[in-house]
Design a protein around this motif. Structure first.
Motif, PDB file in Angstrom:
ATOM      1  N   GLU A   1      71.464  57.239  19.560  1.00 46.68           N
ATOM      2  CA  GLU A   1      72.626  57.338  20.463  1.00 46.68           C
ATOM      3  C   GLU A   1      73.058  55.960  20.951  1.00 46.68           C
ATOM      4  N   LYS A   2      72.087  55.112  21.264  1.00 49.79           N
ATOM      5  CA  LYS A   2      72.407  53.765  21.735  1.00 49.79           C
ATOM      6  C   LYS A   2      73.090  52.950  20.640  1.00 49.79           C
ATOM      7  N   LEU A   3      72.509  53.005  19.431  1.00 47.72           N
ATOM      8  CA  LEU A   3      73.098  52.262  18.315  1.00 47.72           C
ATOM      9  C   LEU A   3      74.481  52.782  17.973  1.00 47.72           C
ATOM     10  N   CYS A   4      74.607  54.104  17.962  1.00 43.11           N
ATOM     11  CA  CYS A   4      75.911  54.677  17.626  1.00 43.11           C
ATOM     12  C   CYS A   4      76.946  54.362  18.690  1.00 43.11           C
ATOM     13  N   ALA A   5      76.490  54.304  19.958  1.00 47.33           N
ATOM     14  CA  ALA A   5      77.429  53.943  21.024  1.00 47.33           C
ATOM     15  C   ALA A   5      77.880  52.492  20.881  1.00 47.33           C
ATOM     16  N   GLU A   6      76.958  51.610  20.490  1.00 47.05           N
ATOM     17  CA  GLU A   6      77.310  50.200  20.315  1.00 47.05           C
ATOM     18  C   GLU A   6      78.163  49.981  19.075  1.00 47.05           C
ATOM     19  N   LEU A   7      77.835  50.757  18.028  1.00 50.34           N
ATOM     20  CA  LEU A   7      78.557  50.592  16.767  1.00 50.34           C
ATOM     21  C   LEU A   7      79.745  51.532  16.637  1.00 50.34           C
ATOM     22  N   PHE A   8      79.882  52.421  17.614  1.00 46.02           N
ATOM     23  CA  PHE A   8      80.976  53.375  17.627  1.00 46.02           C
ATOM     24  C   PHE A   8      80.950  54.246  16.365  1.00 46.02           C
TER      25      PHE A   8
ATOM     26  N   ARG B   1      67.196  53.355  11.126  1.00 46.09           N
ATOM     27  CA  ARG B   1      66.957  52.068  10.466  1.00 46.09           C
ATOM     28  C   ARG B   1      68.258  51.475   9.921  1.00 46.09           C
ATOM     29  N   MET B   2      69.060  52.326   9.306  1.00 42.40           N
ATOM     30  CA  MET B   2      70.336  51.839   8.773  1.00 42.40           C
ATOM     31  C   MET B   2      71.255  51.353   9.889  1.00 42.40           C
ATOM     32  N   ARG B   3      71.280  52.115  10.988  1.00 44.53           N
ATOM     33  CA  ARG B   3      72.115  51.703  12.126  1.00 44.53           C
ATOM     34  C   ARG B   3      71.576  50.418  12.752  1.00 44.53           C
ATOM     35  N   SER B   4      70.265  50.277  12.744  1.00 44.55           N
ATOM     36  CA  SER B   4      69.677  49.052  13.297  1.00 44.55           C
ATOM     37  C   SER B   4      70.026  47.841  12.439  1.00 44.55           C
ATOM     38  N   ASP B   5      69.958  48.015  11.113  1.00 41.68           N
ATOM     39  CA  ASP B   5      70.345  46.919  10.217  1.00 41.68           C
ATOM     40  C   ASP B   5      71.817  46.564  10.377  1.00 41.68           C
ATOM     41  N   GLU B   6      72.640  47.569  10.515  1.00 37.25           N
ATOM     42  CA  GLU B   6      74.075  47.310  10.717  1.00 37.25           C
ATOM     43  C   GLU B   6      74.319  46.571  12.023  1.00 37.25           C
ATOM     44  N   LYS B   7      73.563  46.996  13.056  1.00 39.03           N
ATOM     45  CA  LYS B   7      73.706  46.308  14.340  1.00 39.03           C
ATOM     46  C   LYS B   7      73.253  44.864  14.231  1.00 39.03           C
TER      47      LYS B   7
ATOM     48  N   LEU C   1      79.726  46.339  19.656  1.00 36.21           N
ATOM     49  CA  LEU C   1      79.850  45.698  18.346  1.00 36.21           C
ATOM     50  C   LEU C   1      80.602  46.577  17.363  1.00 36.21           C
ATOM     51  N   THR C   2      81.798  46.967  17.708  1.00 39.96           N
ATOM     52  CA  THR C   2      82.611  47.755  16.788  1.00 39.96           C
ATOM     53  C   THR C   2      83.316  46.826  15.806  1.00 39.96           C
TER      54      THR C   2
END
Length: 594
Positions: free
Chosen positions: A133-140, A165-171, A214-215
């Motif tokens: 949820e945190k990563l998705c909120a930051e990455l929208f 993991r994928m969202r973390s790498d993207e972040k 970080l969108t």
């Protein structure tokens, strides 16, 4: 052989012995105290009753314990079955032939392990969902979906881990880009003295703990901001350089000391914007000084203007078209007009620098070509040895090819320039292509004129000069020194040249003198002495011809050498003919004056 008693039986007999020993001690105490027997019985009855009640209570408690254990076994079986179903695990199989206590323990441990796994899954799910949820909120982006209240399977947890993991790498990737852009923004702000004015820029440069969103949209916006700051930096730097150039020009025009210039440069430090401000202040100060020294400043500007006129090959008419150059009323307006003209000439020169450099190279090559052409007409170079003549011819051919190539390149470039600009490219007031064509045309005319001159000289040498009637001239056999070579030698050389040019084997002849006739102005009495004098001269000439002296041998060798040189280069023929014509002209003049 008797069996070994159990430990519990031994412990029971020990217990009985302890009770008996305790009762004996009570009886001794009671006797010592002096308690009567009736009272001792009552007291013993109380001890018995107390012991029986205690044992009954213990028995009751142990029975209850057994019931609780059995009840716990049933309950735990149900819980374990239900929980393992929720966790998608196989049913639990109890071990056979064990006591209820052991069964209860096994069930309890199995239930605890299953509950622990459930809690671990739920805890892991909670942590993964929080991260997601945190990563998705930051990455929208959209979080991974798991139904609320359900226990995730191992497969779902693995998929969720992969998603996180994928969202973390993207972040991480976006964060690297963001940090790079933020550092660039800070650097640009520091260099140009820019203050953040937009909300996005303030959030990006903020040091608060709240993270930046970080969108992709924000990253693109920051990249656009960096590009704008980069352009602004370039603009500010251009402004600074323009100011420095203006200050430098004023320093030169005002003849500012070098020490003060270096000191001023050392004092101007800070951001680019601050430097621009300082250079502006220096420029204003110099402008004030310039107003006080207009005459000297305008003189410097005129020198600079002359330099650019020279570089751009301006003609006198083009220079005269700038009337302020000849104005002696030194005012600020006059200085501005000169500055504008200098700027115009500077832009013209820088824009067409390649053409002007090409023209300068062509002019230098043309001058070198003309020098070689002039050198090629000098007959004295033929007496040089060591291959000098061959080297000069090779160099002249090389320069001619280079000159032709330069002319063709310039012609293409200038024609392209004229097509783009819609006007002629002028140097020294005329079109350069016409100027170049005129140079070649004049060179051809000069060569043609030299050829005609040689032809005329050759005709003069072949035609003997006639004597005037009644004149007394010296015979051509009389020699006269001319730069170490006698007239007879020159005449023989000319004859040999005629032989080598026509290919005939004729013998060198001296000009045949015309028969003398009586001049009307000569008195009869003077005719006889003249004939006597002529006879004497002929007699002396005959003697000189018959005598073959060392001087005659030297002249003959010079004649042979010149003839061989003529075979090497035809231009010596023209020189020899010219020398013969000069000698004959001088002989004729002496005859007329004599």
């Amino acid at each position: 052989m008797p069996s070994t008693p159990r430990k519990s039986e031994v412990l029971a007999s020990s217990l009985v012995s302890s009770v008996n020993h305790a009762l004996g001690k009570l009886l001794d105490i009671w006797h010592q105290i002096g308690i009567k027997e009736e009272m001792q019985l009552e007291r013993m009855q109380a001890v018995k009753l107390h012991i029986e009640n205690l044992l009954n209570e213990m028995i009751t408690e142990e029975c209850q314990l057994k019931e609780r254990i059995e009840s716990s076994i049933e309950r735990r079986k149900k819980e374990l079955t239900s929980l393992r179903n929720e966790l998608s695990l196989d049913p639990y199989l109890a071990e056979e032939g064990i006591s209820i206590l052991q069964m209860e323990k096994d069930l309890r441990l199995a239930l605890d392990a299953t509950l622990k796994e459930k809690n671990e899954r739920l805890e892991e799910l909670k942590q993964l969902q929080q991260q997601d949820e945190k990563l998705c909120a930051e990455l929208f982006t959209t979080p991974y979906y798991i139904p609320t209240g359900s226990i995730p399977s191992r497969l779902q947890l693995e998929e969720l881990k992969e998603h996180v993991r994928m969202r973390s790498d993207e972040k991480k990737r976006r964060l690297e880009v963001f940090l790079k852009l933020r550092n660039e923004i800070r650097q640009y702000n520091e260099e140009i003295g820019h203050t953040p004015d937009s909300t996005l820029e303030k959030e990006a440069l903020s040091d608060d703990e709240e993270p930046f969103c970080l969108t992709n949209k924000n990253i693109e916006a920051l990249q656009t901001l960096v590009n704008k700051l980069q352009l602004k930096k370039g603009s500010v730097i251009s402004t600074r350089e323009a100011l420095k150039e203006k200050v430098r020009l004023l320093w030169n025009r005002l003849r500012w000391p070098v020490e003060k210039q270096e000191q001023c440069k050392m004092n101007i430090k800070g951001s680019i914007t601050q430097e621009v401000t300082m250079w502006e202040e220096e420029l204003l100060r110099l402008e004030e000084l310039k107003k006080e020294n207009l005459k000297g400043v305008i003189g410097k500007v005129r020198q600079e203007l002359d330099l650019y006129w020279e570089k751009c090959l301006y003609s006198t008419e083009q220079k005269s078209a700038f009337h302020p150059y000849y104005d002696d009323n030194f005012t600020e307006d006059l200085l501005n007009q000169h500055d504008e003209e200098v700027m115009k000439m500077k832009l013209l020169y820088e824009k067409n620098k390649a053409l002007y450099d090409g023209i300068a190279k062509w002019e230098a090559t043309w001058k070198q070509f003309m020098e070689l052409e002039k050198k090629s007409t000098n007959p004295n170079r033929l007496v040089n040895r060591g291959g000098t003549l061959l080297k000069e011819e090779r160099e002249r051919s090389k320069i001619h090819k280079l000159l032709t190539k330069l002319g063709e390149d310039l012609k293409r470039s200038i024609e392209s320039w004229e097509k783009e600009q819609g006007c002629n490219f002028l140097i020294k007031g005329q079109r350069f292509l016409d100027y170049m064509a005129n140079q070649w045309e004049q060179h051809k005319l000069k060569k043609e004129q030299e050829r005609l001159t040689k032809k005329e000289d050759s005709a003069v040498l072949k035609t003997p000069m006639k004597r005037l009637a009644g004149s007394t001239t010296q015979t051509p056999l009389k020699t006269r020194k001319l730069h170490g070579i006698t007239n007879l030698t020159v005449l023989r050389a000319a004859s040999c040249i005629s032989l080598t040019s026509t290919g005939t084997a004729a013998v060198a002849r001296t000009p045949i003198p015309v028969c003398k006739t009586q001049s009307k102005s000569t008195p009869p009495e003077s005719r006889q002495p003249a004939r006597l004098q002529e006879g004497k001269e002929n007699q002396q000439t005959s003697k000189s011809i018959n005598q073959f002296s060392y001087l005659d041998f030297t002249e003959y060798m010079v004649l042979v050498t010149i003839s061989q040189m003529v075979l090497l280069h035809p231009q010596l023929q023209s020189w020899t003919k010219v020398q013969v014509r000069k000698i004959q002209g001088k002989d004729q003049k002496r005859t007329l004056t004599g």
